[in-house]
Design a protein around this motif. Structure first.
Motif, short mmCIF file in Angstrom:
data_model
loop_
_atom_site.label_atom_id
_atom_site.label_comp_id
_atom_site.label_asym_id
_atom_site.label_seq_id
_atom_site.Cartn_x
_atom_site.Cartn_y
_atom_site.Cartn_z
N ARG A 49 28.61 36.88 41.41
CA ARG A 49 29.46 37.38 40.33
C ARG A 49 30.85 36.75 40.36
O ARG A 49 31.43 36.45 39.30
CB ARG A 49 29.57 38.91 40.39
N ASP A 53 32.44 34.63 37.33
CA ASP A 53 33.74 35.02 36.77
C ASP A 53 34.73 33.87 36.79
O ASP A 53 35.46 33.64 35.83
CB ASP A 53 34.31 36.20 37.57
N SER A 97 30.76 38.88 32.34
CA SER A 97 31.88 37.95 32.54
C SER A 97 32.42 37.45 31.21
O SER A 97 33.64 37.32 31.03
CB SER A 97 31.42 36.78 33.41
N ARG A 100 34.56 40.04 29.68
CA ARG A 100 35.85 40.17 30.37
C ARG A 100 36.79 39.01 30.07
O ARG A 100 37.97 39.20 29.81
CB ARG A 100 35.63 40.25 31.89
N HIS A 101 36.26 37.78 30.14
CA HIS A 101 37.13 36.60 30.16
C HIS A 101 37.09 35.75 28.89
O HIS A 101 37.97 34.91 28.68
CB HIS A 101 36.77 35.71 31.35
#
Length: 314
Positions: A49, A53, A97, A100-101
């Motif tokens: 992970r 990420d 991910s 999130r990003h």
């Protein structure tokens, strides 16, 4: 706008075809490849992970096309826990991910028509995307589970597109798959490396075959088109024309010009085999302006030519 497209499984058969298409025809695209395995460029473990990420956070893609998977049904059957981990947990790691990003990125999930499974047994004619997912083997179950997961995450804001491609082949495909397996054996017979006997599994099954170069056009298009958001982007990629495996073998034997004996091999018979499987791609035609273009005869000739070149080079 410059598209920044991150491809997992970029070193594989489909990933290579997709990368070549994007680099050749999409001048406003920058391709970022994530591969897997020792010696591979940009190798990454989907179960790591932190590494996922880091990669997504650094690249900040406008689209992620997720091809990486335990893709051969036999591999999934032999190592089911690994298949579930990679195909489901690995997909979750990527999707989380991206949320999130790179929350504005398109997440293109490549599933499988095998997820329909037992639904093929109840249908006459090509299936649509509304048919229930009823997987009958480990590989199909993992792809169905990830498909449903990504569909659910679309309600949480993931800008998802889900594909359910039917059988596809082309030059460069592993001989784990039926068309390439036949083509390799015929090419070896032509080059004198094998006796004129070919070993086969179930020749009566009918499958919906496509050229990989057609399939990746759908993936590229979905990653670069301006599509409305929502959970409704799920598409069959199919020809709608099932072909008997026996007919494909006959096409390859005809190209050889040699009298070849065909022998049944019980080892090649798959459990839970479905007699006929084909898909309705009306939705992809209408919403993505996609349709298969490569004639199947051309696909067969190209696969056979690929194996001939390999045989002659050895």
């Amino acid at each position: 706008m410059t598209h920044r497209i991150l491809i997992t499984g970029a070193n594989g058969f489909v990933g290579t075809a997709l990368s070549q298409l994007l680099e050749r025809e999409y001048v406003d695209c920058k391709v970022f490849a994530l591969g897997h395995g020792e010696g591979q460029r940009n190798a990454i473990d989907l179960l790591d992970r932190e590494a996922i990420d880091s990669a997504v956070g650094e690249i900040k893609p406008t689209a992620l096309i997720h091809l990486a998977a335990v893709a051969a049904p036999s591999d999934a059957r032999n190592a089911p826990r690994h298949a579930w981990n990679v195909n489901v947990t690995g997909t979750m790691n990527l999707a989380e991910s991206v949320l999130r990003h790179a929350p504005n990125a398109r997440f293109v999930y490549v599933g499988s028509s095998e997820a329909y499974g037992a639904s093929f047994l109840d249908m006459s004619g090509p299936v649509t995307e509304s048919v229930p997912l009823r997987p009958m083997n480990v590989y199909a179950a993992t792809k169905a589970a990830a498909d449903l997961m990504i569909g659910q995450m679309a309600y949480d804001g993931l800008r998802a597109v889900r594909f359910r491609p039917f059988n596809h082949t082309g030059p460069g495909q592993s001989d784990t798959y039926v068309v390439s397996a036949f083509a390799r054996q015929v090419a070896e017979i032509v080059s004198g490396k094998r006796n004129p006997i070919i070993h086969v599994g179930n020749l009566q099954a009918e499958r919906d075959f496509l050229d990989v170069r057609d399939v990746v056009r759908a993936y590229a298009r979905s990653a670069t088109m301006d599509l409305a958001d929502g959970p409704h982007h799920v598409y069959n990629i199919a020809s709608g024309q099932p072909r008997k495996i026996r007919d494909i073998l006959d096409m390859l034997v005809a190209q050889s010009g040699i009298d070849i004996e065909v022998r049944a091999d019980p080892e090649k018979l798959r459990p839970n085999d479905i007699p006929v499987a084909s898909g309705d791609a009306t939705k992809a035609r209408e919403r993505l302006n996609w349709a298969p273009l490569v004639p199947f005869e051309q696909t067969i000739a190209d696969v056979f030519g690929y194996w001939q070149r390999l045989c002659n080079a050895r």
